[in-house]
Design a protein around this motif. Sequence first.
Motif, PDB file in Angstrom:
ATOM      1  N   ARG A  68       0.836  -1.208   0.000  1.00 19.42           N
ATOM      2  CA  ARG A  68       0.000   0.000   0.000  1.00 19.42           C
ATOM      3  C   ARG A  68       0.869   1.256   0.000  1.00 19.42           C
ATOM      4  O   ARG A  68       0.531   2.254  -0.649  1.00 19.42           O
ATOM      5  CB  ARG A  68      -0.937  -0.026   1.203  1.00 19.42           C
ATOM      6  N   GLY A  90      -3.218  -5.115  -0.808  1.00 17.08           N
ATOM      7  CA  GLY A  90      -4.566  -4.771  -1.230  1.00 17.08           C
ATOM      8  C   GLY A  90      -4.616  -3.349  -1.743  1.00 17.08           C
ATOM      9  O   GLY A  90      -3.598  -2.656  -1.807  1.00 17.08           O
ATOM     10  N   TYR A  91      -5.819  -2.891  -2.074  1.00 18.88           N
ATOM     11  CA  TYR A  91      -5.954  -1.555  -2.654  1.00 18.88           C
ATOM     12  C   TYR A  91      -7.187  -0.810  -2.163  1.00 18.88           C
ATOM     13  O   TYR A  91      -7.321   0.390  -2.371  1.00 18.88           O
ATOM     14  CB  TYR A  91      -6.011  -1.654  -4.178  1.00 18.88           C
ATOM     15  N   ARG A  92      -8.093  -1.496  -1.496  1.00 23.54           N
ATOM     16  CA  ARG A  92      -9.329  -0.849  -1.062  1.00 23.54           C
ATOM     17  C   ARG A  92      -9.138  -0.136   0.277  1.00 23.54           C
ATOM     18  O   ARG A  92      -8.343  -0.560   1.107  1.00 23.54           O
ATOM     19  CB  ARG A  92     -10.446  -1.882  -0.917  1.00 23.54           C
ATOM     20  N   PRO A  93      -9.906   0.927   0.518  1.00 30.54           N
ATOM     21  CA  PRO A  93      -9.883   1.563   1.840  1.00 30.54           C
ATOM     22  C   PRO A  93     -10.634   0.691   2.844  1.00 30.54           C
ATOM     23  O   PRO A  93     -11.249  -0.317   2.471  1.00 30.54           O
ATOM     24  CB  PRO A  93     -10.622   2.882   1.597  1.00 30.54           C
ATOM     25  N   LYS A  94     -10.579   1.081   4.102  1.00 31.43           N
ATOM     26  CA  LYS A  94     -11.380   0.395   5.110  1.00 31.43           C
ATOM     27  C   LYS A  94     -12.846   0.495   4.717  1.00 31.43           C
ATOM     28  O   LYS A  94     -13.328   1.557   4.337  1.00 31.43           O
ATOM     29  CB  LYS A  94     -11.158   1.027   6.488  1.00 31.43           C
ATOM     30  N   GLU A  95     -13.535  -0.623   4.802  1.00 30.61           N
ATOM     31  CA  GLU A  95     -14.934  -0.639   4.397  1.00 30.61           C
ATOM     32  C   GLU A  95     -15.803   0.128   5.386  1.00 30.61           C
ATOM     33  O   GLU A  95     -15.481   0.258   6.567  1.00 30.61           O
ATOM     34  CB  GLU A  95     -15.426  -2.084   4.281  1.00 30.61           C
ATOM     35  N   ASN A 169      -8.137   4.713  -0.998  1.00 38.23           N
ATOM     36  CA  ASN A 169      -8.487   3.834  -2.106  1.00 38.23           C
ATOM     37  C   ASN A 169      -7.426   4.003  -3.196  1.00 38.23           C
ATOM     38  O   ASN A 169      -7.178   5.119  -3.658  1.00 38.23           O
ATOM     39  CB  ASN A 169      -9.869   4.211  -2.647  1.00 38.23           C
ATOM     40  N   SER A 171      -7.502   2.370  -6.178  1.00 36.82           N
ATOM     41  CA  SER A 171      -8.012   1.902  -7.471  1.00 36.82           C
ATOM     42  C   SER A 171      -7.508   2.763  -8.618  1.00 36.82           C
ATOM     43  O   SER A 171      -7.126   2.251  -9.682  1.00 36.82           O
ATOM     44  CB  SER A 171      -9.546   1.911  -7.471  1.00 36.82           C
ATOM     45  N   GLN A 196      -8.097 -11.467  -4.311  1.00 38.74           N
ATOM     46  CA  GLN A 196      -7.944 -10.019  -4.159  1.00 38.74           C
ATOM     47  C   GLN A 196      -6.908  -9.479  -5.138  1.00 38.74           C
ATOM     48  O   GLN A 196      -7.081  -8.405  -5.725  1.00 38.74           O
ATOM     49  CB  GLN A 196      -7.526  -9.691  -2.727  1.00 38.74           C
ATOM     50  N   MET A 200      -7.108  -6.758  -8.357  1.00 36.91           N
ATOM     51  CA  MET A 200      -6.149  -5.692  -8.640  1.00 36.91           C
ATOM     52  C   MET A 200      -5.678  -5.775 -10.089  1.00 36.91           C
ATOM     53  O   MET A 200      -5.623  -4.762 -10.800  1.00 36.91           O
ATOM     54  CB  MET A 200      -4.961  -5.795  -7.682  1.00 36.91           C
TER      55      MET A 200
END
Length: 238
Positions: A68, A90-95, A169, A171, A196, A200
Amino acid sequence: MTTPHLILVPGLMCDAASWAPMLPALQGHAQVHVVDHGQADDLVTMAQQILDAAPETFHLAGHSMGGRVALEVMRMAPERVQALALLGTGYRPKEAGAAGEKEVQTRQALLDVAQRDGVRMMAQVWVQNMVAPSRLTDAVLIEEIVQMFQRKSEDVFKRQIRALLARPNASDVLQQLRVPTLLMAGEWDTWASPQQHQAMADLMPARPTVQVVTGSGHMMMMEKPEAVAAHFVSWLKL
């Protein structure tokens, strides 16, 4: 041909020891530099520290949280990165909502153990989900991971958790990648699964093949160093 500079970015509570088992195989292929995140408590600061100390251009590889951080380096200075490797990340922020709250609680529970019983005890809990099931009885490997964590304080752990929970994020960074990119995931990694990493890859213009490290969990560079190094050597030649 000039040997490229290769900057290796460790993950949460990790240091150069996480990369050490694969380094002999990289001799002659790269000039290796391993990052220390110090007291930083956000990913942007970690990325800026890398850029401040790095050569003008370099290859960049990040594992877990380090992946990250590597994506933030790409966001800030893509022209300086010649090639990128992302491992177990990973690449997503905290949900939002319940899923995000569950992540907060899981990380806080580990921090509570570190603050109450010490970093060593926390690491012994953490490692149970971070290596392949077949390696849980490998006392030497487990102790190497635990000792690596133990070299850092509970305050550093708290700072790095804060950084991860505030992660942006990425993305858009993946969608704009134009450098040779290596994606690697451990077969047994439940924190950063092969699926995951495929998500990506699907965002990247080049759609790279995800390299799945058979028989490995999250700590692939320590669990299967020969396999990881072989992929790195091929990537360094691109």
